[in-house]
Design an enzyme around this catalytic site. Sequence first.
Site, PDB file in Angstrom:
ATOM      1  N   HIS A  81      82.779 -71.914  60.853  1.00 28.97           N
ATOM      2  CA  HIS A  81      84.138 -71.488  61.217  1.00 28.97           C
ATOM      3  C   HIS A  81      84.670 -70.468  60.197  1.00 28.97           C
ATOM      4  O   HIS A  81      85.252 -69.454  60.575  1.00 28.97           O
ATOM      5  CB  HIS A  81      85.109 -72.681  61.217  1.00 28.97           C
ATOM      6  CG  HIS A  81      84.823 -73.733  62.239  1.00 28.97           C
ATOM      7  ND1 HIS A  81      84.708 -75.071  61.905  1.00 28.97           N
ATOM      8  CD2 HIS A  81      84.644 -73.667  63.577  1.00 28.97           C
ATOM      9  CE1 HIS A  81      84.481 -75.775  63.008  1.00 28.97           C
ATOM     10  NE2 HIS A  81      84.427 -74.953  64.031  1.00 28.97           N
ATOM     11  N   LYS A 128      89.698 -86.318  71.968  1.00 28.64           N
ATOM     12  CA  LYS A 128      88.503 -86.111  71.123  1.00 28.64           C
ATOM     13  C   LYS A 128      88.362 -87.139  69.993  1.00 28.64           C
ATOM     14  O   LYS A 128      87.359 -87.143  69.299  1.00 28.64           O
ATOM     15  CB  LYS A 128      88.524 -84.687  70.542  1.00 28.64           C
ATOM     16  CG  LYS A 128      87.661 -83.717  71.333  1.00 28.64           C
ATOM     17  CD  LYS A 128      87.136 -82.574  70.483  1.00 28.64           C
ATOM     18  CE  LYS A 128      85.881 -81.956  71.063  1.00 28.64           C
ATOM     19  NZ  LYS A 128      85.330 -80.857  70.258  1.00 28.64           N
ATOM     20  N   ARG A 180      77.390 -69.677  69.129  1.00 28.17           N
ATOM     21  CA  ARG A 180      76.227 -70.078  68.336  1.00 28.17           C
ATOM     22  C   ARG A 180      74.928 -69.961  69.122  1.00 28.17           C
ATOM     23  O   ARG A 180      73.937 -69.495  68.635  1.00 28.17           O
ATOM     24  CB  ARG A 180      76.388 -71.505  67.822  1.00 28.17           C
ATOM     25  CG  ARG A 180      77.449 -71.627  66.743  1.00 28.17           C
ATOM     26  CD  ARG A 180      77.815 -73.054  66.507  1.00 28.17           C
ATOM     27  NE  ARG A 180      78.238 -73.655  67.763  1.00 28.17           N
ATOM     28  CZ  ARG A 180      78.388 -74.948  67.960  1.00 28.17           C
ATOM     29  NH1 ARG A 180      78.143 -75.791  66.994  1.00 28.17           N
ATOM     30  NH2 ARG A 180      78.795 -75.403  69.119  1.00 28.17           N
ATOM     31  N   SER A 186      80.888 -79.534  63.626  1.00 25.28           N
ATOM     32  CA  SER A 186      81.666 -80.534  62.892  1.00 25.28           C
ATOM     33  C   SER A 186      81.033 -81.919  63.053  1.00 25.28           C
ATOM     34  O   SER A 186      80.982 -82.705  62.106  1.00 25.28           O
ATOM     35  CB  SER A 186      83.112 -80.539  63.383  1.00 25.28           C
ATOM     36  OG  SER A 186      83.689 -79.270  63.165  1.00 25.28           O
TER      37      SER A 186
HETATM   38  N1  COA Z   1      80.302 -72.573  63.404  1.00 21.52           N
HETATM   39  C1  COA Z   1      80.089 -73.888  63.358  1.00 21.52           C
HETATM   40  N2  COA Z   1      80.512 -74.721  64.320  1.00 21.52           N
HETATM   41  C2  COA Z   1      81.180 -74.216  65.347  1.00 21.52           C
HETATM   42  C3  COA Z   1      81.431 -72.844  65.458  1.00 21.52           C
HETATM   43  C4  COA Z   1      80.963 -72.001  64.423  1.00 21.52           C
HETATM   44  N3  COA Z   1      81.152 -70.686  64.453  1.00 21.52           N
HETATM   45  N4  COA Z   1      82.088 -72.627  66.613  1.00 21.52           N
HETATM   46  C5  COA Z   1      82.241 -73.826  67.181  1.00 21.52           C
HETATM   47  N5  COA Z   1      81.693 -74.775  66.426  1.00 21.52           N
HETATM   48  C6  COA Z   1      81.586 -76.214  66.732  1.00 21.52           C
HETATM   49  C7  COA Z   1      82.842 -76.971  66.474  1.00 21.52           C
HETATM   50  O1  COA Z   1      82.838 -77.528  65.177  1.00 21.52           O
HETATM   51  C8  COA Z   1      82.783 -78.037  67.531  1.00 21.52           C
HETATM   52  O2  COA Z   1      81.940 -79.064  67.052  1.00 21.52           O
HETATM   53  P1  COA Z   1      82.135 -80.579  67.538  1.00 21.52           P
HETATM   54  O3  COA Z   1      82.023 -80.576  69.029  1.00 21.52           O
HETATM   55  O4  COA Z   1      81.023 -81.235  66.848  1.00 21.52           O
HETATM   56  O5  COA Z   1      83.498 -80.989  67.053  1.00 21.52           O
HETATM   57  C9  COA Z   1      82.053 -77.391  68.708  1.00 21.52           C
HETATM   58  O6  COA Z   1      81.350 -76.324  68.129  1.00 21.52           O
HETATM   59  C10 COA Z   1      82.947 -76.884  69.772  1.00 21.52           C
HETATM   60  O7  COA Z   1      83.845 -75.983  69.180  1.00 21.52           O
HETATM   61  P2  COA Z   1      84.920 -75.146  70.000  1.00 21.52           P
HETATM   62  O8  COA Z   1      84.258 -74.316  71.033  1.00 21.52           O
HETATM   63  O9  COA Z   1      85.805 -74.491  69.021  1.00 21.52           O
HETATM   64  O10 COA Z   1      85.634 -76.232  70.777  1.00 21.52           O
HETATM   65  P3  COA Z   1      86.717 -77.155  70.266  1.00 21.52           P
HETATM   66  O11 COA Z   1      86.577 -78.402  71.016  1.00 21.52           O
HETATM   67  O12 COA Z   1      86.698 -77.242  68.792  1.00 21.52           O
HETATM   68  O13 COA Z   1      88.032 -76.379  70.717  1.00 21.52           O
HETATM   69  C11 COA Z   1      89.569 -75.335  72.276  1.00 21.52           C
HETATM   70  C12 COA Z   1      88.205 -75.965  72.051  1.00 21.52           C
HETATM   71  C13 COA Z   1      90.665 -76.072  71.563  1.00 21.52           C
HETATM   72  C14 COA Z   1      89.538 -73.906  71.773  1.00 21.52           C
HETATM   73  C15 COA Z   1      89.780 -75.334  73.798  1.00 21.52           C
HETATM   74  O14 COA Z   1      89.552 -76.635  74.290  1.00 21.52           O
HETATM   75  C16 COA Z   1      91.153 -74.912  74.200  1.00 21.52           C
HETATM   76  O15 COA Z   1      91.441 -73.731  74.226  1.00 21.52           O
HETATM   77  N6  COA Z   1      92.020 -75.900  74.524  1.00 21.52           N
HETATM   78  C17 COA Z   1      93.392 -75.657  74.949  1.00 21.52           C
HETATM   79  C18 COA Z   1      93.578 -75.899  76.439  1.00 21.52           C
HETATM   80  C19 COA Z   1      93.250 -74.659  77.210  1.00 21.52           C
HETATM   81  O16 COA Z   1      93.891 -73.631  77.096  1.00 21.52           O
HETATM   82  N7  COA Z   1      92.185 -74.733  78.030  1.00 21.52           N
HETATM   83  C20 COA Z   1      91.695 -73.581  78.762  1.00 21.52           C
HETATM   84  C21 COA Z   1      92.189 -73.533  80.146  1.00 21.52           C
HETATM   85  S1  COA Z   1      91.824 -74.971  81.091  1.00 21.52           S
END
Ligand code: COA
Length: 167
Positions: free
Chosen positions: A17, A41, A90, A128
Amino acid sequence: MNIAVYPGSFDPITNGHLDIIERASKIFDKVIVACAINPSKKPLFTIEEKMDLIKEATKNIPNVEVSSFSGLLVDFCKEHEAKVAIKGLRALTDFEYEFQMALMNKRLAEDVETMFLMTRAEHSFISSSTVKDLVLFNASPEGLVPPCVIEPLKNKIAEKRKASNGQ
Ligand code: COA
């Protein structure tokens, strides 16, 4: 001012991140790291703890702000006058989910663009959850998370272990 939002769960922030934040901060005037409040979550850290860790990890990047949100990402972007949502990619497995989210967000808000930054190869396997698993099984998360995250992460996992032993 060119503002971007970088959303995620950040439970906790990892070096993957942080790399995306650093690179985005060189492209945009301001990057708002937006910590999603998503009770489904079952996060390890509270939203305040997650935000404090992100603040500490990014304290040397002057154009980064840390915030939280609970509604739609595009609404948060509009409220903060951000025209871009940054996502880190990724692997192929990320692509399908992110593609769907990007299209849904586009449908919701024509004027908010999703921009993808490819993760560095050395971070491509970090998430994470895997970092939390490592600590749970007594392996070191060093090099995978910012140094400020290591102790709070170990403490949280120890608390969790204690609580589940006490059940
Ligand atoms: N390096 C390392 N890990 C990464 C990464 C990176 N560059 N990018 C993502 N990850 C990991 C995260 O740590 C996370 O790991 P985990 O599942 O073990 O916790 C996983 O990849 C998923 O990350 P991400 O894609 O950021 O998803 P998220 O669940 O953390 O967040 C939101 C998702 C919050 C951005 C998304 O759900 C959202 O926009 N929610 C709001 C509601 C909305 O508007 N929805 C869309 C319309 S329905």
